[in-house]
Design a protein around this motif. Sequence first.
Motif, PDB file in Angstrom:
ATOM      1  N   PHE A 110       0.853  -1.186   0.000  1.00 18.49           N
ATOM      2  CA  PHE A 110       0.000   0.000   0.000  1.00 18.49           C
ATOM      3  C   PHE A 110       0.892   1.240   0.000  1.00 18.49           C
ATOM      4  O   PHE A 110       2.030   1.198   0.458  1.00 18.49           O
ATOM      5  N   ARG A 111       0.347   2.325  -0.500  1.00 16.59           N
ATOM      6  CA  ARG A 111       1.028   3.616  -0.440  1.00 16.59           C
ATOM      7  C   ARG A 111       0.244   4.542   0.485  1.00 16.59           C
ATOM      8  O   ARG A 111      -0.967   4.755   0.302  1.00 16.59           O
ATOM      9  N   LEU A 112       0.921   5.064   1.485  1.00 16.10           N
ATOM     10  CA  LEU A 112       0.326   6.008   2.434  1.00 16.10           C
ATOM     11  C   LEU A 112       0.828   7.409   2.111  1.00 16.10           C
ATOM     12  O   LEU A 112       2.042   7.656   2.073  1.00 16.10           O
ATOM     13  N   ASP A 113      -0.102   8.322   1.875  1.00 13.49           N
ATOM     14  CA  ASP A 113       0.230   9.730   1.634  1.00 13.49           C
ATOM     15  C   ASP A 113      -0.367  10.582   2.735  1.00 13.49           C
ATOM     16  O   ASP A 113      -1.549  10.425   3.091  1.00 13.49           O
ATOM     17  N   LEU A 114       0.461  11.475   3.282  1.00 20.82           N
ATOM     18  CA  LEU A 114       0.026  12.379   4.343  1.00 20.82           C
ATOM     19  C   LEU A 114       0.217  13.823   3.873  1.00 20.82           C
ATOM     20  O   LEU A 114       1.247  14.454   4.162  1.00 20.82           O
ATOM     21  N   PRO A 115      -0.736  14.353   3.120  1.00 20.88           N
ATOM     22  CA  PRO A 115      -0.597  15.705   2.565  1.00 20.88           C
ATOM     23  C   PRO A 115      -0.336  16.744   3.642  1.00 20.88           C
ATOM     24  O   PRO A 115      -1.056  16.818   4.642  1.00 20.88           O
ATOM     25  N   GLY A 116       0.715  17.527   3.428  1.00 17.19           N
ATOM     26  CA  GLY A 116       1.043  18.589   4.362  1.00 17.19           C
ATOM     27  C   GLY A 116       1.680  18.134   5.654  1.00 17.19           C
ATOM     28  O   GLY A 116       2.046  18.956   6.491  1.00 17.19           O
ATOM     29  N   ARG A 117       1.827  16.806   5.834  1.00 10.02           N
ATOM     30  CA  ARG A 117       2.410  16.297   7.069  1.00 10.02           C
ATOM     31  C   ARG A 117       3.765  15.644   6.847  1.00 10.02           C
ATOM     32  O   ARG A 117       4.649  15.718   7.691  1.00 10.02           O
ATOM     33  N   TYR A 118       3.909  14.973   5.703  1.00 10.46           N
ATOM     34  CA  TYR A 118       5.147  14.261   5.400  1.00 10.46           C
ATOM     35  C   TYR A 118       5.326  14.290   3.890  1.00 10.46           C
ATOM     36  O   TYR A 118       4.397  13.957   3.136  1.00 10.46           O
ATOM     37  N   PRO A 119       6.495  14.691   3.405  1.00  7.35           N
ATOM     38  CA  PRO A 119       6.642  14.983   1.972  1.00  7.35           C
ATOM     39  C   PRO A 119       6.730  13.764   1.055  1.00  7.35           C
ATOM     40  O   PRO A 119       6.500  13.889  -0.151  1.00  7.35           O
ATOM     41  N   LYS A 120       7.049  12.592   1.583  1.00  5.07           N
ATOM     42  CA  LYS A 120       7.252  11.427   0.731  1.00  5.07           C
ATOM     43  C   LYS A 120       6.223  10.352   1.034  1.00  5.07           C
ATOM     44  O   LYS A 120       5.668  10.299   2.135  1.00  5.07           O
ATOM     45  N   PRO A 121       5.959   9.476   0.058  1.00  4.67           N
ATOM     46  CA  PRO A 121       5.046   8.370   0.341  1.00  4.67           C
ATOM     47  C   PRO A 121       5.660   7.389   1.330  1.00  4.67           C
ATOM     48  O   PRO A 121       6.877   7.200   1.375  1.00  4.67           O
ATOM     49  N   ILE A 122       4.817   6.786   2.146  1.00  6.18           N
ATOM     50  CA  ILE A 122       5.224   5.730   3.060  1.00  6.18           C
ATOM     51  C   ILE A 122       4.600   4.434   2.544  1.00  6.18           C
ATOM     52  O   ILE A 122       3.405   4.392   2.240  1.00  6.18           O
ATOM     53  N   TYR A 123       5.404   3.398   2.419  1.00  5.30           N
ATOM     54  CA  TYR A 123       4.906   2.147   1.865  1.00  5.30           C
ATOM     55  C   TYR A 123       4.562   1.173   2.984  1.00  5.30           C
ATOM     56  O   TYR A 123       5.298   1.032   3.962  1.00  5.30           O
ATOM     57  N   LEU A 124       3.424   0.534   2.833  1.00  6.06           N
ATOM     58  CA  LEU A 124       2.931  -0.423   3.806  1.00  6.06           C
ATOM     59  C   LEU A 124       2.919  -1.817   3.192  1.00  6.06           C
ATOM     60  O   LEU A 124       2.742  -1.962   1.979  1.00  6.06           O
ATOM     61  N   GLY A 125       3.091  -2.816   4.024  1.00  3.63           N
ATOM     62  CA  GLY A 125       3.036  -4.191   3.556  1.00  3.63           C
ATOM     63  C   GLY A 125       2.113  -5.028   4.415  1.00  3.63           C
ATOM     64  O   GLY A 125       1.979  -4.787   5.618  1.00  3.63           O
TER      65      GLY A 125
END
Length: 342
Positions: A299-314
């Motif tokens: 999965f790809r986690l995006d946190l607009p305005g909180r963290y600039p890069k995608p976080i990947y989940l497994g």
Amino acid sequence: MIAIDSTATLKPLHEFWLAGARARLATDARGWLQADDDFLRLCLRRPELSLVAESCPAEISLHQALMASPSAAVSAEQLNAIEDGDARSNFQLFVRFRDELLAAGSLEAYYLSELRGPQVTVPPLFLDCLVATIVGHLQAGCGDAFQVRAAELLFRTQGLTLTEGRLLCADLESLEQRQSSAGLLDVLSPANAVDFFAGDPERLFALDLTHEVSNQLGHGLIFNLTLKHSGLKALAQVLAQWLTHFLGKPVKITPLQKVDDPAWSWHIGLDVQAMRLLNDLYEDRPVDSARLAQLISLFRLDLPGRYPKPIYLGLAMTAESRLKLKPQNLLLNLPAELALLG
């Protein structure tokens, strides 16, 4: 809406689910759930605390007193008078859990306080009860059967099976009971969503966690059809709700079949197997095909305005085809900049 009314047949954790889904608990200014006497009575009705034929007079007296007034003070003498050691220990754990939960002010605050500590100080069962209640609250009024079914993955262990190229998950305890009694397993679909909400205890609904289905067209041609009603998409929505609820700001989670990002900088495993697998892949350590086959989805986690890069989940299953999703991992393993558990 969630309308599963056959509470007499529900497993204990689903009683906590319904306590949240039916808005039985008040909320504070953040929308977090506040424990009350009715919630504590649910805990007292757990099998570990319920009275049995062998219960001694002291245990019966204490249980009845707490059912009448769950937040009443309990003395050491009352606890020590319980003859059975296991029962005595269970009531001691309940009293400590109750006192700390009420002092924290909300289910969520207490849950986070346990995650912040060097180690969890109460049995995992108590945390599962909190998760079930919070998740039920987040699903209140939801008419999407796929999302409601996916939400159960946050507090119920699943058994997985590969059938005709489709990866299906079902509640493990219920699945084992069905196998012993030759019960039927339904794959959740738009056609039977009404039956799912009816809560028939004789029917067990599996969630399809397949990314896409391959159709043979002849002449060696294969057509890959992305599932319109995806269990993975529903799970991604549930996980996004869960994280948004704690962060207080919206996030987006999207299922992926692979990570193609040379700037991959952060990942979170949603279970023990996935965390180990992602760590090995990130560090470019060899991973054999058997372990790779345990990976259910990325999965790809995006946190607009909180963290600039995608976080990947497994998300991964065990070698025995079991899935125990750990929703706390999404809270424990966020980048330090988010400081949820700082």
